[in-house]
Write a protein that holds these residues in place. Structure first.
Motif, PDB file in Angstrom:
ATOM      1  N   VAL A 172       0.847  -1.205   0.000  1.00 26.60           N
ATOM      2  CA  VAL A 172       0.000   0.000   0.000  1.00 26.60           C
ATOM      3  C   VAL A 172       0.879   1.249   0.000  1.00 26.60           C
ATOM      4  O   VAL A 172       1.758   1.393   0.860  1.00 26.60           O
ATOM      5  CB  VAL A 172      -0.926   0.017   1.249  1.00 26.60           C
ATOM      6  N   THR A 173       0.617   2.164  -0.947  1.00 25.72           N
ATOM      7  CA  THR A 173       1.367   3.432  -0.988  1.00 25.72           C
ATOM      8  C   THR A 173       0.830   4.376   0.087  1.00 25.72           C
ATOM      9  O   THR A 173      -0.194   4.118   0.711  1.00 25.72           O
ATOM     10  CB  THR A 173       1.238   4.107  -2.368  1.00 25.72           C
ATOM     11  N   LYS A 174       1.518   5.498   0.274  1.00 29.14           N
ATOM     12  CA  LYS A 174       1.089   6.465   1.292  1.00 29.14           C
ATOM     13  C   LYS A 174      -0.290   7.047   0.930  1.00 29.14           C
ATOM     14  O   LYS A 174      -0.710   7.004  -0.239  1.00 29.14           O
ATOM     15  CB  LYS A 174       2.111   7.590   1.440  1.00 29.14           C
ATOM     16  N   VAL A 175      -0.974   7.581   1.926  1.00 28.12           N
ATOM     17  CA  VAL A 175      -2.291   8.188   1.704  1.00 28.12           C
ATOM     18  C   VAL A 175      -2.136   9.412   0.803  1.00 28.12           C
ATOM     19  O   VAL A 175      -1.241  10.233   0.995  1.00 28.12           O
ATOM     20  CB  VAL A 175      -2.940   8.591   3.049  1.00 28.12           C
ATOM     21  N   LYS A 176      -3.017   9.504  -0.196  1.00 28.63           N
ATOM     22  CA  LYS A 176      -2.978  10.616  -1.152  1.00 28.63           C
ATOM     23  C   LYS A 176      -4.155  11.570  -0.883  1.00 28.63           C
ATOM     24  O   LYS A 176      -5.012  11.287  -0.048  1.00 28.63           O
ATOM     25  CB  LYS A 176      -3.034  10.075  -2.580  1.00 28.63           C
ATOM     26  N   PHE A 198       2.165  -5.022  -7.089  1.00 24.40           N
ATOM     27  CA  PHE A 198       3.105  -5.417  -6.030  1.00 24.40           C
ATOM     28  C   PHE A 198       3.087  -6.937  -5.848  1.00 24.40           C
ATOM     29  O   PHE A 198       4.140  -7.571  -5.725  1.00 24.40           O
ATOM     30  CB  PHE A 198       2.738  -4.721  -4.715  1.00 24.40           C
ATOM     31  N   LEU A 199       1.893  -7.526  -5.817  1.00 26.55           N
ATOM     32  CA  LEU A 199       1.800  -8.972  -5.637  1.00 26.55           C
ATOM     33  C   LEU A 199       2.359  -9.730  -6.839  1.00 26.55           C
ATOM     34  O   LEU A 199       2.897 -10.831  -6.694  1.00 26.55           O
ATOM     35  CB  LEU A 199       0.361  -9.398  -5.366  1.00 26.55           C
ATOM     36  N   LYS A 200       2.255  -9.132  -8.042  1.00 30.72           N
ATOM     37  CA  LYS A 200       2.734  -9.788  -9.258  1.00 30.72           C
ATOM     38  C   LYS A 200       4.244  -9.619  -9.418  1.00 30.72           C
ATOM     39  O   LYS A 200       4.973 -10.572  -9.689  1.00 30.72           O
ATOM     40  CB  LYS A 200       2.002  -9.187 -10.469  1.00 30.72           C
ATOM     41  N   ALA A 201       4.715  -8.351  -9.227  1.00 27.43           N
ATOM     42  CA  ALA A 201       6.107  -8.041  -9.585  1.00 27.43           C
ATOM     43  C   ALA A 201       7.002  -7.778  -8.380  1.00 27.43           C
ATOM     44  O   ALA A 201       8.210  -7.611  -8.526  1.00 27.43           O
ATOM     45  CB  ALA A 201       6.128  -6.832 -10.522  1.00 27.43           C
ATOM     46  N   GLY A 202       6.421  -7.686  -7.171  1.00 29.24           N
ATOM     47  CA  GLY A 202       7.209  -7.414  -5.981  1.00 29.24           C
ATOM     48  C   GLY A 202       7.688  -5.975  -5.888  1.00 29.24           C
ATOM     49  O   GLY A 202       8.588  -5.659  -5.107  1.00 29.24           O
ATOM     50  N   ASP A 203       7.096  -5.100  -6.680  1.00 29.31           N
ATOM     51  CA  ASP A 203       7.536  -3.707  -6.752  1.00 29.31           C
ATOM     52  C   ASP A 203       6.345  -2.783  -6.460  1.00 29.31           C
ATOM     53  O   ASP A 203       5.332  -2.858  -7.164  1.00 29.31           O
ATOM     54  CB  ASP A 203       8.064  -3.463  -8.183  1.00 29.31           C
ATOM     55  N   LEU A 204       6.456  -1.943  -5.422  1.00 27.15           N
ATOM     56  CA  LEU A 204       5.358  -1.021  -5.098  1.00 27.15           C
ATOM     57  C   LEU A 204       5.609   0.321  -5.781  1.00 27.15           C
ATOM     58  O   LEU A 204       6.566   1.028  -5.453  1.00 27.15           O
ATOM     59  CB  LEU A 204       5.240  -0.819  -3.579  1.00 27.15           C
ATOM     60  N   LEU A 205       4.745   0.655  -6.751  1.00 23.55           N
ATOM     61  CA  LEU A 205       4.855   1.924  -7.478  1.00 23.55           C
ATOM     62  C   LEU A 205       3.635   2.780  -7.182  1.00 23.55           C
ATOM     63  O   LEU A 205       2.510   2.273  -7.143  1.00 23.55           O
ATOM     64  CB  LEU A 205       4.912   1.652  -8.993  1.00 23.55           C
ATOM     65  N   SER A 206       3.842   4.079  -6.990  1.00 27.89           N
ATOM     66  CA  SER A 206       2.714   4.994  -6.841  1.00 27.89           C
ATOM     67  C   SER A 206       2.258   5.393  -8.235  1.00 27.89           C
ATOM     68  O   SER A 206       3.018   5.976  -9.017  1.00 27.89           O
ATOM     69  CB  SER A 206       3.150   6.230  -6.047  1.00 27.89           C
ATOM     70  N   LEU A 207       1.005   5.064  -8.566  1.00 26.06           N
ATOM     71  CA  LEU A 207       0.517   5.210  -9.950  1.00 26.06           C
ATOM     72  C   LEU A 207      -0.316   6.480 -10.139  1.00 26.06           C
ATOM     73  O   LEU A 207      -0.800   7.084  -9.185  1.00 26.06           O
ATOM     74  CB  LEU A 207      -0.279   3.962 -10.335  1.00 26.06           C
ATOM     75  N   LYS A 339      -8.435   2.675   3.180  1.00 26.50           N
ATOM     76  CA  LYS A 339      -7.601   3.797   2.741  1.00 26.50           C
ATOM     77  C   LYS A 339      -8.483   4.806   2.004  1.00 26.50           C
ATOM     78  O   LYS A 339      -9.129   4.477   1.014  1.00 26.50           O
ATOM     79  CB  LYS A 339      -6.486   3.294   1.817  1.00 26.50           C
ATOM     80  N   ASN A 340      -8.474   6.039   2.494  1.00 26.17           N
ATOM     81  CA  ASN A 340      -9.247   7.104   1.872  1.00 26.17           C
ATOM     82  C   ASN A 340      -8.296   7.993   1.070  1.00 26.17           C
ATOM     83  O   ASN A 340      -7.077   7.796   1.098  1.00 26.17           O
ATOM     84  CB  ASN A 340      -9.989   7.899   2.961  1.00 26.17           C
ATOM     85  N   SER A 341      -8.852   8.993   0.376  1.00 26.05           N
ATOM     86  CA  SER A 341      -8.024   9.875  -0.464  1.00 26.05           C
ATOM     87  C   SER A 341      -8.278  11.346  -0.123  1.00 26.05           C
ATOM     88  O   SER A 341      -8.390  12.191  -1.003  1.00 26.05           O
ATOM     89  CB  SER A 341      -8.310   9.605  -1.948  1.00 26.05           C
ATOM     90  N   TRP A 342      -8.372  11.623   1.198  1.00 23.82           N
ATOM     91  CA  TRP A 342      -8.582  13.005   1.665  1.00 23.82           C
ATOM     92  C   TRP A 342      -7.389  13.504   2.470  1.00 23.82           C
ATOM     93  O   TRP A 342      -7.518  14.375   3.329  1.00 23.82           O
ATOM     94  CB  TRP A 342      -9.859  13.092   2.516  1.00 23.82           C
ATOM     95  N   ALA A 344      -3.598  12.776   4.758  1.00 21.01           N
ATOM     96  CA  ALA A 344      -3.268  12.106   6.017  1.00 21.01           C
ATOM     97  C   ALA A 344      -3.755  12.876   7.236  1.00 21.01           C
ATOM     98  O   ALA A 344      -3.701  12.357   8.351  1.00 21.01           O
ATOM     99  CB  ALA A 344      -1.760  11.886   6.098  1.00 21.01           C
ATOM    100  N   ASN A 345      -4.257  14.111   7.037  1.00 18.07           N
ATOM    101  CA  ASN A 345      -4.743  14.889   8.197  1.00 18.07           C
ATOM    102  C   ASN A 345      -6.253  14.740   8.382  1.00 18.07           C
ATOM    103  O   ASN A 345      -6.904  15.570   8.991  1.00 18.07           O
ATOM    104  CB  ASN A 345      -4.360  16.374   8.076  1.00 18.07           C
ATOM    105  N   TRP A 346      -6.806  13.669   7.820  1.00 17.12           N
ATOM    106  CA  TRP A 346      -8.223  13.321   8.018  1.00 17.12           C
ATOM    107  C   TRP A 346      -8.277  11.924   8.636  1.00 17.12           C
ATOM    108  O   TRP A 346      -7.455  11.059   8.314  1.00 17.12           O
ATOM    109  CB  TRP A 346      -8.974  13.340   6.679  1.00 17.12           C
ATOM    110  N   GLY A 347      -9.254  11.683   9.518  1.00 15.84           N
ATOM    111  CA  GLY A 347      -9.451  10.343  10.079  1.00 15.84           C
ATOM    112  C   GLY A 347      -8.240   9.859  10.863  1.00 15.84           C
ATOM    113  O   GLY A 347      -7.553  10.638  11.519  1.00 15.84           O
ATOM    114  N   GLU A 348      -7.994   8.555  10.821  1.00 14.78           N
ATOM    115  CA  GLU A 348      -6.819   7.976  11.494  1.00 14.78           C
ATOM    116  C   GLU A 348      -5.651   7.952  10.498  1.00 14.78           C
ATOM    117  O   GLU A 348      -5.500   7.003   9.743  1.00 14.78           O
ATOM    118  CB  GLU A 348      -7.123   6.558  12.001  1.00 14.78           C
ATOM    119  N   GLN A 349      -4.894   9.049  10.459  1.00 13.88           N
ATOM    120  CA  GLN A 349      -3.787   9.201   9.497  1.00 13.88           C
ATOM    121  C   GLN A 349      -4.242   8.913   8.057  1.00 13.88           C
ATOM    122  O   GLN A 349      -3.524   8.292   7.276  1.00 13.88           O
ATOM    123  CB  GLN A 349      -2.595   8.289   9.840  1.00 13.88           C
TER     124      GLN A 349
END
Length: 373
Positions: A172-176, A198-207, A339-342, A344-349
């Motif tokens: 999981v990438t950081k909250v956007k 990530f599960l297929k290639a072992g590489d986590l990319l932010s898309l 994971k929400n998209s509002w 990191a200063n909303w909800g629980e991080q």
């Protein structure tokens, strides 16, 4: 003498806030009151600093007092500083303060009616009217679900582990932050594809969500969209670029997708079971899941496990797309970690926790995933 007519029965006068529930039988247009229950409720609202705004509640009952004006001005000023708010004129600031006060009352009501452990109160959205919040941040197209038809995923046969969290496993990438744009559908889908890749290639990319806003011509960018259409667009385009190569602007631009820069592809997309046990089993084995929910109460959500009453958070009125990244139990209350998209200063991080196992807010009605072979 007992009072049989609920329309003229009076509750005993009480200094406490009472929550009343009524069970009504509706048969051929006739309504029969089967049961009524009233009891005191906890009306605490959480504040940014020390947890409660209970000192404000007596003031809300007496809005003409000098004390009320001074205290509210002080709380509003703290909100303005905390969330870096600026207003054009003094009149606008006063208007926003009146909305803010109304929203404290709304948050108090939502708090009183929640059956989970969630705390509601002041958030970065507390100076917006309900209409503004819905128009800017939510997605009205989801409730019609008129997108591309997807094949049903095969159920996972392994039983769901008692808990699971893809954040701990690097998927999981950081909250956007979608900004002032109803693009949650794009964030939900990129989050899912990030996990699948990530599960297929072992590489986590932010898309890139912006690629979907600009190049998915079926959906409506900041005016909303559907995950099923977004998967289809990714397939047709030939993949997704990374966030670094195609950065998020939060408004519609002309499409500048380059197939040479695409770093991931998908082969297909699937619709998942509405059974939450099966969803959990699928998530634990196959990765984070794109889902859509009714965002009732989320404008004022701060932390804890939300469990709104079903009539208030109808599964038929879904208006926000998010990402299930895990599940578990807190003090025996089962939850989905979302994971929400509002930001990191909303909800629980940046995360929302919703009751699991009761179809809360329609969380199980539009679960889907990309497929990467």
């Amino acid at each position: 003498m007992p009072c049989n007519d609920p329309t003229v029965c009076q509750l005993p006068v009480s200094k406490k806030t009472l929550l009343c529930t009524f069970e009504i039988l509706n048969e051929l247009g006739k309504h029969v009151l089967l049961r009524q229950d009233c009891g005191p409720v906890d009306t605490k609202i959480t504040d940014d600093k020390n947890g409660t705004l209970s000192s404000v509640l007596p003031l809300l009952n007496n809005p003409l007092s000098q004390d009320f004006t001074v205290k509210m001005a002080s709380i509003f000023k703290e909100f303005v500083v905390t969330y870096n708010r600026t207003y054009e004129t003094k009149e606008e600031a006063q208007w926003r303060m009146s909305i803010f006060i109304n929203n404290l009352v709304r948050a108090q009501k939502i708090q009183a009616l929640d059956r989970g452990t969630a705390q509601y109160g002041i958030t970065r959205f507390s100076d917006l009217t309900e209409e503004e919040f819905r128009t800017i941040y939510l997605n009205p197209l989801l409730k019609d679900n008129a997108g591309q038809k997807m094949r049903r995923a095969q159920s996972v046969t392994d039983p769901a582990p008692p808990e699971w969290d893809w954040r701990e496993k690097g998927a999981v990438t950081k909250v956007k932050d979608q900004g002032m744009c109803g693009s949650c559908w794009a964030f939900s889908v990129t989050g899912n594809v990030e996990g699948q890749w990530f599960l297929k290639a072992g590489d986590l990319l932010s898309l890139s969500e912006q690629e979907l806003l600009d190049c998915d011509k079926v959906d409506k960018a900041c005016l909303g969209g559907l995950p099923s259409n977004a998967y289809s667009a990714i397939k047709i385009l030939g993949g997704l670029e990374t966030e670094d190569d195609y950065s998020y602007q939060g408004h519609l631009q002309s499409c500048s997708f380059s197939a040479e820069k695409a770093k991931v592809y998908i082969n297909d997309s699937v619709e998942l079971s509405q059974n939450e046990q099966k969803m959990a089993a699928w998530l634990a084995k196959k990765g984070p899941i794109s889902v859509a929910i009714n965002a009732f109460g989320m404008q004022f959500y701060r932390h804890g496990i939300a469990h709104p009453l079903r009539p208030l958070c109808s599964p038929w009125l879904i208006d926000h797309a998010v990402l299930l990244v895990g599940y578990g139990n807190r003090s025996a209350v089962p939850f989905w970690a979302i994971k929400n998209s509002w930001g990191a200063n909303w909800g629980e991080q940046g995360y929302y926790y919703l009751h699991r196992g009761s179809g809360a807010c329609g969380v199980n009605t539009m679960a889907s995933s990309a497929v990467v072979d």
